[in-house]
Design a protein around this motif. Structure first.
Motif, mmCIF file in Angstrom:
data_model
loop_
_atom_site.group_PDB
_atom_site.id
_atom_site.type_symbol
_atom_site.label_atom_id
_atom_site.label_comp_id
_atom_site.label_asym_id
_atom_site.label_seq_id
_atom_site.Cartn_x
_atom_site.Cartn_y
_atom_site.Cartn_z
ATOM 1 N N LEU B 19 1.137 -1.342 0.024
ATOM 2 C CA LEU B 19 0.270 -0.062 -0.211
ATOM 3 C C LEU B 19 0.985 1.161 -0.330
ATOM 4 N N LYS B 22 2.607 2.405 -3.127
ATOM 5 C CA LYS B 22 1.707 2.573 -4.370
ATOM 6 C C LYS B 22 0.544 3.893 -3.968
ATOM 7 N N LEU B 24 -0.934 4.420 -1.432
ATOM 8 C CA LEU B 24 -2.677 3.895 -1.322
ATOM 9 C C LEU B 24 -2.791 3.831 0.165
#
Lengths: 154, 154
Positions: B19, B22, B24
């Motif tokens: 996560l 990226k 995110l």
DNA sequence: CTCGGTGCAAAGCTTTTGCATCCGC
DNA sequence: GCGGATGCAAAAGCTTTGCACCGAG
């Protein structure tokens, strides 16, 4: 490989024998679909087959296309694939040597390959698990390593 | 294999790293879904996962389940299968050895098996076609040959 | 405070089903 | 003529999308 009349006749005989063995009717729609499939190259889905037939002498319905494809898969004249998507892909399977598929993770392009060692794996698993393997599906998901690869994501 | 706290912690760290890499967000829903998946055995589909979570502390939406499963597949913590049907099947894939699937043509029951020779095939095809194989899917469709087989069609 | 994520429901797609009509046998 | 097959459209089932609201950073 263009439409091969000789192969089509052979395949048609197999289909007829199958229909007779199952007491199914020999309808013109079923022959028309078989003929169309054996005039196509590579993979196709139901919708594209349906679209191609819509413009020809035989206008079959989607229901008939689905029904006939099931029959053709059952008698091994057509093989069905699910390449990770929710869309069934088909291809004629008579008169061509056994092969498996590699799918490019960049562009989803499908490449065919053969490897006889898959047969050995099947045999081993058959014995070990007490199953008779009817058919298999091997898909390799891979990215091209060629520098000049054209398969780049769109 | 029941829920394994140690494996879950390890898997969670991998997910967190993914996560972060990226950019995110680390939402409680994402962790809850990961935890639920690693407490399940065998294969599951989206609907059953969604149903199981509906009765627990976290009531996630289907959209979030789909979204999170995509992420988990991308970072190899979950694998996705299409066993010939139009219903995606998933399973946790960390901490368990590589395996493939045999599907009973009588009852659709899925059996797992391992065969290291698949690796050889991958290597050969990689070289031959100039592709780097990321992962594969081998499915054997077979019928049981045991006399006392319970897998009879319903 | 921002903007990505979530929840809900609607929409999208492929496939299946129901039913009246048709036609192979 | 009987009963299976077809055609059409509606329905079903899984997945994706749109949008308002929420909450992680």
């Amino acid at each position: 490989m263009p439409f091969n009349q000789k192969i089509y006749e052979e395949v048609k005989q197999i289909f007829i024998a199958y229909l007779e063995s199952k007491d199914l009717r020999k309808t013109p729609e079923r022959y028309a679909i078989l003929e169309e499939i054996y005039s196509l190259d590579g993979h196709f889905d139901v919708e594209s087959l349906y679209a191609k037939m819509k413009d020809k002498e035989y206008r079959v319905s989607r229901a008939t296309v689905y029904n006939t494809l099931d029959l053709l898969v059952e008698c091994d004249l057509v093989s069905k694939h699910q390449f990770g998507k929710n869309l069934a892909q088909f291809e004629k399977s008579f008169g061509y040597k056994q092969h498996d598929h590699l799918i490019c993770t960049e562009c989803s392009k499908v490449t065919e390959f053969c490897d006889p060692r898959i047969q050995n794996i099947q045999n081993t698993v058959s014995e070990l698990l007490h199953f008779k393997v009817m058919h298999h599906s091997l898909i390799l998901y891979a990215s091209c390593t060629k520098v000049n690869c054209e398969n780049k994501k769109v």
